[in-house]
Design a protein around this motif. Sequence first.
Motif, PDB file in Angstrom:
ATOM      1  N   ASN A  22     -23.721   1.901 -23.456  1.00 33.80           N
ATOM      2  CA  ASN A  22     -22.389   2.593 -22.657  1.00 33.80           C
ATOM      3  C   ASN A  22     -23.025   3.712 -21.592  1.00 33.80           C
ATOM      4  O   ASN A  22     -21.995   4.374 -21.030  1.00 33.80           O
ATOM      5  N   GLY A  23     -24.138   3.865 -21.657  1.00 40.51           N
ATOM      6  CA  GLY A  23     -24.488   4.952 -20.679  1.00 40.51           C
ATOM      7  C   GLY A  23     -24.894   6.298 -21.363  1.00 40.51           C
ATOM      8  O   GLY A  23     -25.372   7.166 -20.661  1.00 40.51           O
ATOM      9  N   LEU A  24     -24.715   6.498 -22.633  1.00 44.51           N
ATOM     10  CA  LEU A  24     -25.271   7.436 -23.293  1.00 44.51           C
ATOM     11  C   LEU A  24     -26.608   7.865 -23.160  1.00 44.51           C
ATOM     12  O   LEU A  24     -27.560   6.761 -23.496  1.00 44.51           O
TER      13      LEU A  24
ATOM     14  N   THR B 274     -27.475   0.403 -29.228  1.00 41.92           N
ATOM     15  CA  THR B 274     -28.060   1.615 -29.246  1.00 41.92           C
ATOM     16  C   THR B 274     -29.655   1.917 -29.595  1.00 41.92           C
ATOM     17  O   THR B 274     -30.016   1.177 -30.426  1.00 41.92           O
TER      18      THR B 274
ATOM     19  N   PRO C 149     -20.043   4.361 -29.079  1.00 44.76           N
ATOM     20  CA  PRO C 149     -19.044   4.990 -28.397  1.00 44.76           C
ATOM     21  C   PRO C 149     -19.585   5.194 -27.118  1.00 44.76           C
ATOM     22  O   PRO C 149     -20.469   5.167 -26.589  1.00 44.76           O
ATOM     23  N   ASP C 150     -18.368   5.404 -26.273  1.00 40.90           N
ATOM     24  CA  ASP C 150     -18.863   6.081 -24.726  1.00 40.90           C
ATOM     25  C   ASP C 150     -19.268   7.379 -24.719  1.00 40.90           C
ATOM     26  O   ASP C 150     -19.067   8.099 -25.617  1.00 40.90           O
ATOM     27  N   PRO C 151     -20.226   7.786 -23.807  1.00 40.76           N
ATOM     28  CA  PRO C 151     -20.639   9.129 -23.856  1.00 40.76           C
ATOM     29  C   PRO C 151     -19.570  10.253 -23.745  1.00 40.76           C
ATOM     30  O   PRO C 151     -18.743  10.073 -23.154  1.00 40.76           O
ATOM     31  N   GLU C 152     -19.885  11.257 -24.611  1.00 36.43           N
ATOM     32  CA  GLU C 152     -18.991  12.305 -24.632  1.00 36.43           C
ATOM     33  C   GLU C 152     -19.953  13.624 -24.724  1.00 36.43           C
ATOM     34  O   GLU C 152     -20.860  13.580 -25.466  1.00 36.43           O
TER      35      GLU C 152
ATOM     36  N   ASN D 111     -27.568   4.484 -25.446  1.00 36.03           N
ATOM     37  CA  ASN D 111     -26.843   3.153 -25.597  1.00 36.03           C
ATOM     38  C   ASN D 111     -26.387   2.345 -24.593  1.00 36.03           C
ATOM     39  O   ASN D 111     -26.667   2.913 -23.125  1.00 36.03           O
TER      40      ASN D 111
ATOM     41  N   GLN E 146     -27.861  -6.033 -23.247  1.00 39.07           N
ATOM     42  CA  GLN E 146     -26.638  -6.172 -22.517  1.00 39.07           C
ATOM     43  C   GLN E 146     -26.714  -7.993 -21.945  1.00 39.07           C
ATOM     44  O   GLN E 146     -25.538  -8.238 -21.942  1.00 39.07           O
TER      45      GLN E 146
END
Lengths: 462, 429
Positions: free
Chosen positions: B149-151, B17, B89-92, B147, B10
């Motif tokens: 994005n917080g996953l 990832t 991707p954002d966490p799902e 990753n 970052q």
Amino acid sequence: MTESMKDLLRRALKRSTAEYCEIRVEETEEVRVQFRGKDIDQVSETISVGGNVRALASGGWGFVSFNKLDDLERKVDEACAQARILGDILKKEIKLFPVSPVEDEVKGVFGTRAFEVPLAEKVGLLSKYNELVLSQPEITSSYIRYFDRHTHLYFANSDGTYIYQEKMDLGGNISAIATKGSLTTQESVKFGSSVDYNVALGREEEVIGAARAARDLLYAPVIRADEYTVILAPDMAGLFVHEAFGHLSEADSLDENERLKELLKIGTEYGPKDLDIFDSGIEGGNRGDAKYDDEGVPMQKTYLIKGGVVVGHLHCRESAWKMGEKPTGNARAINYRFPPIVRMRTTCIAPGKHSLEDMLKDISLGVYVSGGYGGETNGEMFTFTASRCNMIRNGSIAEPVREVTLTGNVFTTLRNIDMIGNDFSIKNTAGGCGKGGQSPLPTADGAPHIRVQRVVVGGEKK
Amino acid sequence: MMREALKHAQAAGAGATLTFRESQSVELSFEFNRLKGIQNTESLQVTAQAIKGGRLGVAVSTRAGGEGEAMERAIRLCQYGAPANYAFPDPEPSEKPEVYSEKAASLDLKEMLRVGEDLAAFLKSLHPDMNGSVNVSKTILREGIANTNGLEATWDRTVVVLAAIASLVDGQNLVDLWDYHVSTDLDWDVEAIKHEIRSKLELARKNVPVETDAYPVLFTPSAFRDLVSPILACLDGRSVTRGISPFAGRLEEQIFSPDLTIVEDGLLAGGLQSRMYDAQGVRCRRTPLIENGVLREYLLDLDTAHKLGRKPIGTGGIGGIEPANVIVPGGSASKDSLLSGIKRGIVIENTMGAWAGNPYSGQVSGNIAMGFLVENGELVGRVKDCMFSLNIFTHLKDHLVALSRETKNFGLVLPYALVDNVSITAKKN
């Protein structure tokens, strides 16, 4: 660095309570570049660090592999304990053929060092090949892959051997892909080396040839299934000898199999009088070449068939002891996660006396095979799939055909070789050999043109 | 360590990832009817993917604590890497697949030895010259992903393998019969493996002639894989976006027989490749690819989903598409009833070399490594020195007779498949 690794390995080996113990440690850096179609598809680097301990006790092998190198002594304890558990059950005498202890440091003797060529230069070279492929008529896509590896390999055993070897390995595959309607065809240029990055250079003419072959295949019919007289070009004859006889000569599948041993007994006739087959790790620069194998045994050139008669087998130290023959430097492991098993290196049919014209002239209907996707054997039968093929009609190479797969019984097909060419070349590719879950191990094949009678060719029904 | 490496990415202006895989396995091998070795493997691998300036860099390390160096290299490689017109991707939310078994994890060496010795003794009892090989292994894996994005997710899996090979040299006849059981649970059926080998050994030693012609062929699940693999190559989003797949631009078209359905299911309970997320951070799910012969979806990663204007389905890999579990659901008939309905045909148990070739042409040819002639619904002997050849685009559309209700899970989950009009080329006598 090297000295301290020697001390580390030797100190750990002092813990051994087995009859024999060895440690192998590897550090490899790998670069991969891949293009698909007009875009670069992947650029990656891999740092691979790991090791293993192998121990033998009363006929049982213990093997431990790991990534963390900080507790080698515990790994030696673990492998020896495993070997003893097995040994207590087996209580069998298995020895390794004695080999004089060696202490050696083998720095790589390389031409252009692939691992020192800047990545930008490699990407640039492959990008140019890619543009060349895509600029050819009727070529719709491409698939280009390249890799190189630089390895530091440390080996020590309880016999007192310590060997450091620096190795390089590289390979590439440049595929031209043609599409027309629902039919897609492809043909490739392949290269590989253990010593010189320059094998990747100057492939433009071959790339244009591969694109032309892929295009021609769009208009080629599927071959009619039948039995044919087949002429194999050197690349394919090399693949044939690897699949058809090389694997059968690997003694770890013979050494306790009395019936198979009988079939491959020294002195058995298997081919024409001018058939010589050998395997070698010292031809120079081929993928898989090195000074020592993964048991610390020096490599050599080993004749398997001479004058059509079986004269030798490929061995590790265990199979050599069991069969009362000498180790041949063919104990190989694909990496530190696996124990060494008996594998080929560069397997060749030696050149004979016939010209290609001699071979062609009395064939009224046959098949000329000059490029392939790959092959396989189960010991008894072999098969390989050809990519570049032409019919032979009335003594001349005629129209291209596609979807050609050849098969045969290993023993009868060797006997059906009736002419061996006076040319010879060794082929290195980006692929490799598979056995025992270890694939793709770097190997090479060499051969002249050969002519084989009565080969079964699959295809459309008549 | 993983969080630190992601923070570093970052700070360097990259989306990133990290995936990791850590495993411990024990394998017992028996060769020549006797115990040969024990192999313990401890393995770890971390893979960093970074996107910076619209390009992807990838690096792998097997060094303990190698996350930092892998990420550093991945960021550096972005300047040369593949164009990346997507972001991680954002966490799902996803679910943990049922692929870890305490019973399998606690399988001990003593039991592995007992089962291995039992099978090796069984193989030896079949013939005085039998060379029996047995492999018994247990693997415990932990995989995970994180990753920028917080996953952050990890999941565990167990895999138990029991495999037996009966090899016999009969004159110049080499007979290799094998069977295996792979599962995420400790549910092997040793007697079923014994039955499979015992029931075919005598037939495999009796060679029978076969003439070059077209025959109905019953492909076992192992052999059927050779017909399914080129379909997967054609379903691969990368071959579709490059225009080399014959399936490009044909969504919702009837491509195969209505009897053929192919499903990708990354969450399959007991699936050997089940996972919460694919290597790009997309949650896994069940997706019909071919439904009753109709092309419904491609195998997609973030890149190809973006290019084709579709949603990713959890089959993204590192440097390629990576389906998790591909399933061909079985039909209603039993394999025995399919066999009994064959008047004169062939059963292909194993092939050789059929994987080689051009997958986009649809043509599949290979040697019949182990196959049997069928007459009036009965196996009568082994066919040798012959090849099979068919085109999957025509044969699985017009000549797929039926699929069995029994399936076998070996990464792919496949039934037996009865296909008519398969070209068999035999050696002339």
